[in-house]
Design a protein around this motif. Structure first.
Motif, PDB file in Angstrom:
ATOM      1  N   UNK A 166       0.836  -1.201   0.000  1.00  0.00           N
ATOM      2  CA  UNK A 166       0.000   0.000   0.000  1.00  0.00           C
ATOM      3  C   UNK A 166       0.870   1.250   0.000  1.00  0.00           C
ATOM      4  N   UNK A 167       1.877   1.274   0.875  1.00  0.00           N
ATOM      5  CA  UNK A 167       2.760   2.438   0.979  1.00  0.00           C
ATOM      6  C   UNK A 167       3.504   2.726  -0.317  1.00  0.00           C
ATOM      7  N   UNK A 168       3.817   1.655  -1.079  1.00  0.00           N
ATOM      8  CA  UNK A 168       4.549   1.820  -2.337  1.00  0.00           C
ATOM      9  C   UNK A 168       3.604   1.932  -3.542  1.00  0.00           C
ATOM     10  N   UNK A 169       2.330   2.172  -3.250  1.00  0.00           N
ATOM     11  CA  UNK A 169       1.320   2.421  -4.282  1.00  0.00           C
ATOM     12  C   UNK A 169       1.189   1.277  -5.283  1.00  0.00           C
ATOM     13  N   UNK A 170       1.375   0.061  -4.792  1.00  0.00           N
ATOM     14  CA  UNK A 170       1.164  -1.114  -5.638  1.00  0.00           C
ATOM     15  C   UNK A 170      -0.295  -1.554  -5.636  1.00  0.00           C
ATOM     16  N   UNK A 171      -1.081  -0.933  -4.753  1.00  0.00           N
ATOM     17  CA  UNK A 171      -2.503  -1.259  -4.635  1.00  0.00           C
ATOM     18  C   UNK A 171      -3.320  -0.080  -5.158  1.00  0.00           C
ATOM     19  N   UNK A 172      -4.199  -0.369  -6.117  1.00  0.00           N
ATOM     20  CA  UNK A 172      -5.074   0.660  -6.687  1.00  0.00           C
ATOM     21  C   UNK A 172      -6.255   0.838  -5.747  1.00  0.00           C
ATOM     22  N   UNK A 173      -6.446   2.060  -5.239  1.00  0.00           N
ATOM     23  CA  UNK A 173      -7.547   2.328  -4.324  1.00  0.00           C
ATOM     24  C   UNK A 173      -8.800   2.721  -5.119  1.00  0.00           C
TER      25      UNK A 173
END
Length: 380
Positions: A166-173
């Motif tokens: 999440x912190x490395x923006x690998x998860x699309x919100x």
């Protein structure tokens, strides 16, 4: 890009079709696509559905496939899903079943589906020994068979994919965006709905959610009873239905609330129901980022929500949090206090800026589908 992508064939996996939760979010998004004619939507669900919700998806252009429930036969469930995936040859498989996304995405990978999306809709608790052993394994399997990770909020994302991802923006919100215009405050609708359900000028407390354990309905009813003791003419709206239907109705009788609790069942006009409510409560045991919390804020009503719910659901000043460790009596007093306080109105711009306007957010998912199919088919 659009010249290269014509009809993109998508399988959306949902555990069940009822009115609310992941299925409501999915329908909100896909019915607001700018170019729906470029997509061929299929939904694959288990055999425990609300027939009216099935019709709602069919009316929206979906092909609905119903398979045997895992609890009845895992072998049949897997076999039937495999046959559908093999026959239909989807470009995208998007699974909304959180921890159990892995097995349908594994089947999709076996059959060469290029875009495999794991979507987390909740942050579950790992309290028991079984959960502490099983959940990490299921999360790992989800990560290795999917190539796109989506979550409804940060808590759900951290739960399923880990904080680092999440912190490395690998998860699309993908926020639980809604059609804000449909929920805007409307005094005419408020009057009509309250008249329909026999509610006069008395306070009306509401809860919207599937009748299932995480929603904590037994505590909801304890709160209703405590409010009734303080304000005898109060009314209570329970919107939804589910597997705990009988036990919830039994408790209403036990608490002698039959004359005060209004059951609406599963309904399509939830946006209008919010207009009749003075305070919305959500004392859930656990949640990711619930759609109902966004809907209630769009309707400009006070909300009292469990501390266990992702606090990022508080988009406006109308949201307050309280621990479910507190007694029903404390919840009742807080609810009555908030019912007397002024609320913040004109929240449309604020909620749009926060990413909850479906007219804006649906375009992002539409482009994600197109872009990823194009990239992965090109071997990117």
């Amino acid at each position: 890009m659009e010249n290269n992508i014509q009809k993109i064939k998508i399988a959306e996996f949902i555990s069940r079709l009822e009115f609310g939760g992941a299925e409501s979010m999915l329908l909100n998004y896909t019915t607001h696509f700018k170019n729906p004619n470029q997509f061929d939507f299929h939904i694959i669900t288990q055999d425990i559905n609300d027939i009216n919700c099935i019709r709602q998806f069919e009316d929206a252009g979906y092909t609905v496939h119903i398979v045997t429930h895992k609890r009845k036969s895992i072998a049949k469930n897997v076999c039937e899903i495999y046959k559908i995936l093999k026959k239909e040859k989807f470009d995208i498989v998007h699974s909304h079943m959180t921890l159990t996304n892995f097995y349908v995405l594994f089947l999709a990978k076996l059959l060469g589906v290029s875009v495999r999306i794991s979507h987390g809709h909740s942050a579950l608790r790992e309290e028991g020994v079984k959960e502490k052993i099983a959940y990490p394994v299921l999360k790992f399997l989800n990560r290795i068979v999917s190539n796109i990770w989506i979550a409804c909020g940060e808590n759900a994302g951290v739960f399923l994919y880990g904080k680092k991802a999440v912190d490395h923006h690998k998860v699309y919100m993908m926020k639980n965006a809604i059609d804000l215009k449909r929920f805007q405050r409307n005094e005419v609708i408020r009057h009509n709905i309250r008249t329909q359900y026999g509610i006069g000028e008395e306070i009306c407390i509401g809860h919207v959610g599937r009748f299932c354990t995480p929603k904590n309905h037994m505590f909801v009813l304890d709160i209703f009873r405590a409010i009734k003791d303080l304000q005898p003419d109060a009314k209570f709206l329970l919107v939804g239905d589910g597997e705990l239907h009988d036990s919830i109705h039994d408790k209403v009788k036990k608490l002698k609330l039959e004359e005060s609790v209004i059951f609406t069942g599963n309904i399509k006009n939830t946006n209008e129901i919010y207009q009749a409510i003075d305070v919305f409560i959500l004392p859930s045991l656990y949640e990711g980022l619930p759609v109902v919390s966004i809907e209630a804020q769009a309707a400009e009503i006070s909300c009292l929500i469990s501390e266990n719910v992702d606090h990022r659901c508080a988009i406006t000043e109308n949201v307050h949090f309280l621990s479910i460790e507190k007694s029903a009596e404390i919840w009742a007093k807080e609810i009555l206090d908030y019912s007397r306080q002024p609320i913040k109105t004109s929240v449309f711009d604020e909620m749009t800026k926060a990413g909850y306007n479906i007219e804006v957010e649906a375009c992002k998912l539409e482009e994600l589908y197109k872009r990823k199919v194009y990239q992965l088919k090109q071997g990117d």
